[in-house]
Write an enzyme that holds these catalytic residues in place. Structure first.
Site, mmCIF file in Angstrom:
data_model
loop_
_atom_site.group_PDB
_atom_site.id
_atom_site.type_symbol
_atom_site.label_atom_id
_atom_site.label_comp_id
_atom_site.label_asym_id
_atom_site.label_seq_id
_atom_site.Cartn_x
_atom_site.Cartn_y
_atom_site.Cartn_z
ATOM 1 N N GLU A 1 0.833 -1.213 0.000
ATOM 2 C CA GLU A 1 0.000 0.000 0.000
ATOM 3 C C GLU A 1 0.865 1.261 0.000
ATOM 4 O O GLU A 1 0.714 2.152 0.838
ATOM 5 C CB GLU A 1 -0.975 -0.025 1.187
ATOM 6 C CG GLU A 1 -1.961 -1.182 1.096
ATOM 7 C CD GLU A 1 -3.040 -1.197 2.166
ATOM 8 O OE1 GLU A 1 -2.829 -0.604 3.237
ATOM 9 O OE2 GLU A 1 -4.095 -1.805 1.923
ATOM 10 N N ASP B 1 -8.548 -9.086 4.131
ATOM 11 C CA ASP B 1 -8.330 -7.946 5.012
ATOM 12 C C ASP B 1 -9.459 -7.792 6.032
ATOM 13 O O ASP B 1 -10.264 -6.873 5.914
ATOM 14 C CB ASP B 1 -8.209 -6.679 4.152
ATOM 15 C CG ASP B 1 -7.663 -5.504 4.935
ATOM 16 O OD1 ASP B 1 -7.249 -5.702 6.084
ATOM 17 O OD2 ASP B 1 -7.656 -4.385 4.397
ATOM 18 N N GLU C 1 -13.020 -2.246 11.686
ATOM 19 C CA GLU C 1 -13.035 -1.511 10.420
ATOM 20 C C GLU C 1 -14.193 -1.932 9.511
ATOM 21 O O GLU C 1 -14.972 -1.094 9.063
ATOM 22 C CB GLU C 1 -11.691 -1.720 9.709
ATOM 23 C CG GLU C 1 -11.606 -1.041 8.361
ATOM 24 C CD GLU C 1 -10.242 -1.215 7.702
ATOM 25 O OE1 GLU C 1 -9.344 -1.813 8.311
ATOM 26 O OE2 GLU C 1 -10.093 -0.739 6.558
HETATM 27 C C1 GCV Z 1 -2.856 0.519 8.426
HETATM 28 C C2 GCV Z 1 -6.250 -2.122 5.448
HETATM 29 C C3 GCV Z 1 -6.698 -0.860 6.126
HETATM 30 C C4 GCV Z 1 -5.558 0.130 6.242
HETATM 31 C C5 GCV Z 1 -4.411 -0.557 6.972
HETATM 32 C C6 GCV Z 1 -4.003 -1.785 6.191
HETATM 33 C C7 GCV Z 1 -2.892 -2.559 6.878
HETATM 34 O O1 GCV Z 1 -5.978 -1.884 4.113
HETATM 35 O O2 GCV Z 1 -7.784 -0.308 5.429
HETATM 36 O O3 GCV Z 1 -6.019 1.240 6.954
HETATM 37 O O4 GCV Z 1 -3.313 0.312 7.115
HETATM 38 O O5 GCV Z 1 -5.115 -2.643 6.089
HETATM 39 O O6 GCV Z 1 -3.223 -3.501 7.582
HETATM 40 O O7 GCV Z 1 -1.737 -2.237 6.685
#
Ligand code: GCV
Length: 681
Positions: A287, A366, A394
């Site tokens: 990411e 996720d 989340e």
């Molecule tokens: C901290 C998901 C979440 C992100 C998070 C990522 C991760 O994509 O939406 O906010 O980033 O996981 O676990 O690194």
């Protein structure tokens, strides 16, 4: 302090013990800061429960009912009652009756001081749950070496995916001086056995990169000083490009000698200030975060370089396996994000140093409501592993909906990877036991902030409690944990306990019913991830699809016709998921693309299942509210009010979910509900 902020450490009066003389004297033997913490916890906890004067700390017992807290070593020196086969590891404890100098009392003994602290908390928990101190025989030994919270907190005070207020560690670019909140936080999490925290977000940006040096590091050290007294080691998430961004080097290549030297020097500075510093948590090549791939190096190269810097100090690297291409093309149906962690890390098995663990999310995607266990747990045999779960919610209602996570975590821990034949459970893989690894454990993404109840939704405290208890003892059942939590937090009224436990236990299925069906996931609003949006991620680059067309829905992940993801599991799991006949209903759309009128093993069509579960889920959300309302008057207002408000929002929002999902499926198929219920067209 309000009851809701005291969480499960409210220690209600035990009137039955008030006049018994129990707990008036405390004796402490041994060395270690946690012993003093144990003394303070016992003396204030006993005072609250027994309603007596604060216990006196004495050198020898004068009365029956004393509590003698010791480390194993000091007890041996004093000729205590432990036998050779009672050998205690550093964090282990025993609580047993003991007669000393003609007086009857209780012995709380830990392998080391931290074990004695866990024993003290176990004693207080047992008393708070109504047990008789005269017959107690408690034994504790952690099932996981590392039991860690990962905070996704940023220096400005915001929390990524946080739903409970602002950070308790940071504000406006500063590390907050440790005050009462931090001490209360440390007590809470130590009381359930958490022994490590990473205080900053794994997405480490420019400001947070600076936590490694200067006044910010000094402020971090002050936090570590408080946590240490509770047996908790502090970790930092680090930016792999820190040598460039902070050190002014031209590269962050892990095989570059200057880069390695830079990390060694920074690490040594950290240990000067924080002698028991835990180590680094790293999100790399994921990411948009930098990592070793930028230099054509592997994750093992990156992790080992940091591990070498930490090794001489006893530090560790937690390297995250959440690595995937977030710029995929939805047109290419052979691409599959679920395959990424396995593909990235399996070839590196055996190449990580002993002070590195690869931290693997529970599922391959996720933190969705329903996912299979990640196949990577069955693939790494010569690498330390950590299981990563989200305590924060989340995708599971953001602490506005009730969602008790513990059953989901249990299902993953109990999943048999078949890595060494039958009986290779994830629990034993991550603890290190299955492959005889030096260490491993569990990490949970924290769900707390500075909100009055810590967790926004007060009932979400059960998830924090549950994480700690389960990481300590993965064999505990989800119901037992819920019961403990409810009684400790809300008192022992049987109506309250039964209702709350039933609500918690029902909550994940209820939420699943009115949201994305049959394991397909992702039908949420992009970005913030709250509320229904069936096609929100359907044509995006994130690799998160359901492929609904006019005939059917689901992701074909089979070897025969799909992405081949099922091949990542060992037999017989591989065949179980590969075959439509044997794939469990609840994961059907995760593994297969099927017609809407495909008949599930339950006998219903996929479409009718969607309609039925969505009507049922919305009704049950309403029932949660009613059940809670019936407890009004039996629960203090600071608990009852905030929960009621959230359950009201959940009940209304569940109807929105129901209607959006049902209408979507109705519009795709034109087939009405067999029960004739209202579906908007
Ligand atoms: C901290 C998901 C979440 C992100 C998070 C990522 C991760 O994509 O939406 O906010 O980033 O996981 O676990 O690194």
């Amino acid at each position: 302090m309000t009851l809701v902020r005291e969480a499960w450490l409210g220690y209600r009066p035990r009137r039955d013990l008030g006049g018994s003389g129990f707990g008036r004297e405390i004796l402490i033997r041994g060395t270690g800061a946690e012993l003093e913490t144990a003394r303070r916890e016992l003396s204030s906890g006993l005072e609250r429960m027994l309603g007596a004067r604060r216990a006196r700390t004495v050198p020898t017992p004068q009365k029956d009912g004393f509590v003698y807290v010791a480390t194993a070593k000091s007890l041996e020196d004093a000729g205590g009652p432990l036998k050779r086969d009672d050998a205690l590891g550093p964090e282990d404890y025993r609580v047993v009756p003991w007669t000393l100098a003609g007086r009857r009392g209780l012995l709380v003994v830990g392998g080391e001081a931290v074990g004695a602290l866990y024993g003290a908390f176990a004693l207080l928990r047992a008393l708070s749950l109504g047990e008789d101190p005269n017959t107690l025989d408690l034994r504790g030994r952690p099932g996981n070496p590392l039991r860690m919270l990962n905070h996704w907190d940023n220096l400005d005070g915001s929390i990524e995916r946080g739903y409970a207020g602002r950070s308790i560690f940071f504000r406006n670019g500063r590390v907050l001086p440790p005050g009462r909140r931090i001490r209360e936080y440390a007590r809470l999490i130590a009381s359930v056995g958490v022994n490590a925290v990473a205080i900053n977000n794994v997405n480490v940006h420019r400001e947070e990169t600076q936590l490694l040096v200067g006044s910010r590091l000094a402020a971090v050290a002050r936090l570590a000083d408080v946590l240490r007294r509770y047996g908790i080691r502090l970790y930092l998430s680090v930016n792999f490009a820190a040598p460039i961004e902070l050190g002014g080097l031209g590269t962050a290549d892990p095989l570059d000698a200057e880069v390695a030297a830079w990390w060694k020097a920074r690490t040594a500075e950290i240990y000067d200030l924080i002698p028991d510093f835990g180590g680094f948590v790293v999100k790399a090549d994921s990411e948009f975060r930098p990592g070793p791939h930028v230099y054509g190096r592997t994750h093992a190269d990156g992790a080992n370089m940091l591990a070498d810097a930490l090794a001489g100090h006893g530090g560790r690297v937690i390297w995250r396996a959440f690595v995937y291409n977030c710029l995929t093309d939805w047109r290419d149906r052979k691409l599959d994000r679920a395959k990424a962690a396995y593909e990235n890390f399996t070839p590196l098995d055996g190449r990580f140093r002993d002070n590195v663990a690869v931290q693997i999310k529970n599922g391959p995607m996720d933190f969705q409501v329903r996912e299979p266990a990640s196949p990577l747990f069955g693939a790494l045999k010569a690498t330390n592993q950590m299981l990563e779960v989200q305590i924060t919610q989340e995708y599971t209602g953001q602490q506005r909906h009730l969602f008790y996570w513990v059953p989901t975590w249990k299902a993953v821990l109990d999943f048999d990877t078949h890595a060494l034949g039958e009986g290779s459970l994830v629990a034993d893989v991550v603890s290190g036991a299955r492959f005889d690894r030096p260490w491993g454990g569990m990490a949970g993404v924290a769900n707390i902030g500075d909100s009055p109840a810590w967790t926004g939704h007060p009932l979400a405290q059960a998830n924090l409690y549950g994480f700690g208890r389960l990481a300590w003892d993965p064999e505990l059942s989800a119901r037992r944990i819920a019961e403990e939590w409810a009684r400790l937090s809300l008192g022992s009224d049987p109506d309250v306990v039964r209702t709350v436990v039933d609500m918690l236990m029902a909550s994940p299925n209820i939420y699943e019913r009115y949201t994305a069906p049959l394991g397909v996931g992702w039908m949420v609003n992009p970005g913030h991830h709250y509320g229904p949006n069936v096609d929100g991620y359907e044509y995006s680059k994130w690799g998160t699809y359901h492929f609904a067309d006019r005939e059917g829905i689901g992701v074909d992940r089979t070897m025969r016709t799909g992405t081949g993801y099922t091949a990542q599991y060992h037999e017989p799991i591989r065949s179980l998921y590969e075959s439509l006949e044997t794939c469990p209903d609840e994961l059907l759309l995760f593994f297969h693309h099927v017609p809407y009128l495909y008949r599930l093993r339950s006998g219903k069509t996929v479409l009718q299942h969607v309609y039925d579960t969505h009507f049922q889920g919305a009704e049950q959300a309403e029932e949660l509210l009613q059940a809670w309302n019936r407890l009004g008057g039996l629960i203090s207002d600071d608990w009852h009010g905030p929960v009621r408000e959230r359950l009201e929002e959940q009940a209304a929002h569940a109807k929105e979910w129901r209607d959006v999902i049902n209408t979507y499926f109705y519009r795709r198929t034109g087939t009405p509900d067999a029960g004739g219920r209202t579906i908007h067209s």
